[in-house]
Motif scaffolding. Structure first.
Motif, PDB file in Angstrom:
ATOM      1  N   ARG A   1      44.785  43.510  54.876  1.00 51.00           N
ATOM      2  CA  ARG A   1      44.834  42.238  54.145  1.00 51.00           C
ATOM      3  C   ARG A   1      44.811  42.422  52.632  1.00 51.00           C
ATOM      4  NH1 ARG A   1      40.915  38.483  57.604  1.00 51.00           N
ATOM      5  NH2 ARG A   1      41.448  37.070  55.931  1.00 51.00           N
ATOM      6  N   LEU A   2      45.446  43.495  52.134  1.00 55.52           N
ATOM      7  CA  LEU A   2      45.571  43.666  50.693  1.00 55.52           C
ATOM      8  C   LEU A   2      46.571  42.660  50.145  1.00 55.52           C
ATOM      9  CD1 LEU A   2      45.589  47.573  50.315  1.00 55.52           C
ATOM     10  CD2 LEU A   2      43.665  45.981  50.091  1.00 55.52           C
ATOM     11  N   GLU A   3      46.457  42.370  48.863  1.00 59.39           N
ATOM     12  CA  GLU A   3      47.337  41.396  48.219  1.00 59.39           C
ATOM     13  C   GLU A   3      48.374  42.049  47.321  1.00 59.39           C
ATOM     14  OE1 GLU A   3      44.794  38.652  46.157  1.00 59.39           O
ATOM     15  OE2 GLU A   3      43.470  38.488  47.898  1.00 59.39           O
ATOM     16  N   ARG A   4      48.069  43.262  46.816  1.00 57.29           N
ATOM     17  CA  ARG A   4      48.961  43.922  45.860  1.00 57.29           C
ATOM     18  C   ARG A   4      48.910  45.428  46.056  1.00 57.29           C
ATOM     19  NH1 ARG A   4      51.397  43.798  40.728  1.00 57.29           N
ATOM     20  NH2 ARG A   4      51.032  45.684  39.513  1.00 57.29           N
ATOM     21  N   LEU A   5      50.086  46.032  45.982  1.00 59.88           N
ATOM     22  CA  LEU A   5      50.186  47.486  45.926  1.00 59.88           C
ATOM     23  C   LEU A   5      50.855  47.860  44.613  1.00 59.88           C
ATOM     24  CD1 LEU A   5      51.360  48.408  49.539  1.00 59.88           C
ATOM     25  CD2 LEU A   5      49.058  48.594  48.571  1.00 59.88           C
ATOM     26  N   GLU A   6      50.366  48.932  44.014  1.00 62.49           N
ATOM     27  CA  GLU A   6      50.994  49.467  42.812  1.00 62.49           C
ATOM     28  C   GLU A   6      51.559  50.834  43.124  1.00 62.49           C
ATOM     29  OE1 GLU A   6      48.447  49.596  39.378  1.00 62.49           O
ATOM     30  OE2 GLU A   6      48.316  47.403  39.288  1.00 62.49           O
ATOM     31  N   TRP A   7      52.591  51.190  42.396  1.00 58.99           N
ATOM     32  CA  TRP A   7      53.202  52.516  42.487  1.00 58.99           C
ATOM     33  C   TRP A   7      53.329  53.025  41.064  1.00 58.99           C
ATOM     34  CZ3 TRP A   7      57.869  53.601  40.093  1.00 58.99           C
ATOM     35  CH2 TRP A   7      58.444  54.836  40.381  1.00 58.99           C
TER      36      TRP A   7
END
Length: 183
Positions: A122-128
């Motif tokens: 249930r994460l809202e944001r992923l960064e790369w």
């Protein structure tokens, strides 16, 4: 998080790295591109691989990071992880053995991890994040639907010198369709 979660794709099994993987991790992390474009120590010693496997178990237990070893029919071919999990967000990072590149393995594995991150976690944001010039990593992020957010000047630390880094983001609500970036 607690216990490591195993994920499967059509060709890969993603599971936490274990002590039996140390030699393969050590061998793969001798690759020049992995040492240039990731945060693995350089030079990479066998002790680094041993420490990494121990740390991954601790991270799973604490819920601070989730790291999976990518395994094809032949054995370990790479790693993918969700790092710095906090406040509904995490950073997606990965590396792949030279002999496994060009087969679509990383796109397949990261797709499963993104589904897990936005599904059960249930994460809202992923960064790369990637060193400017790491076009292989950028192609994977683009294929997942990450949107390029910019260049962080001297934004990445590694191996004694800071370097420029790309940053891209993917929200749980974003369509997961390939993105075209001008990089």
């Amino acid at each position: 998080m607690g216990e490591p979660v195993e994920l499967r794709t059509g060709r890969l099994r993603l599971s936490a790295p274990v002590e039996a993987d140390v030699d393969a991790i050590h061998r793969i992390c001798q690759d020049e591109l992995i040492q240039r474009y990731t945060t693995v120590p350089s030079p990479y010693r066998r002790e680094d691989a041993e420490s990494f496997v121990r740390l991954v178990a601790e991270w799973w237990e604490a819920g601070s990071e989730c790291v999976w070893a990518l395994r094809d029919a032949e054995g370990l071919v790479g790693m993918v992880g969700l790092h710095r999990i906090k406040d509904g967000a995490a950073e997606l990072g990965y590396w792949l053995a030279p002999e496994a590149r060009g087969r679509g393995y990383m796109a397949e594995a990261t797709r499963a991890v993104v589904d897990f991150a936005f599904g059960p976690m249930r994460l809202e944001r992923l960064e790369w994040h990637a060193v400017v010039g790491n076009t292989g990593s950028a192609r994977v992020a683009q294929s997942l639907g990450f949107q390029l957010e910019g260049v962080r000047r001297n934004g990445l630390a590694g191996h004694g010198a800071r370097t420029d880094g790309w940053i891209a983001g993917l929200l749980a609500t974003d369509p997961r369709i390939p993105q075209a970036w001008s990089v």
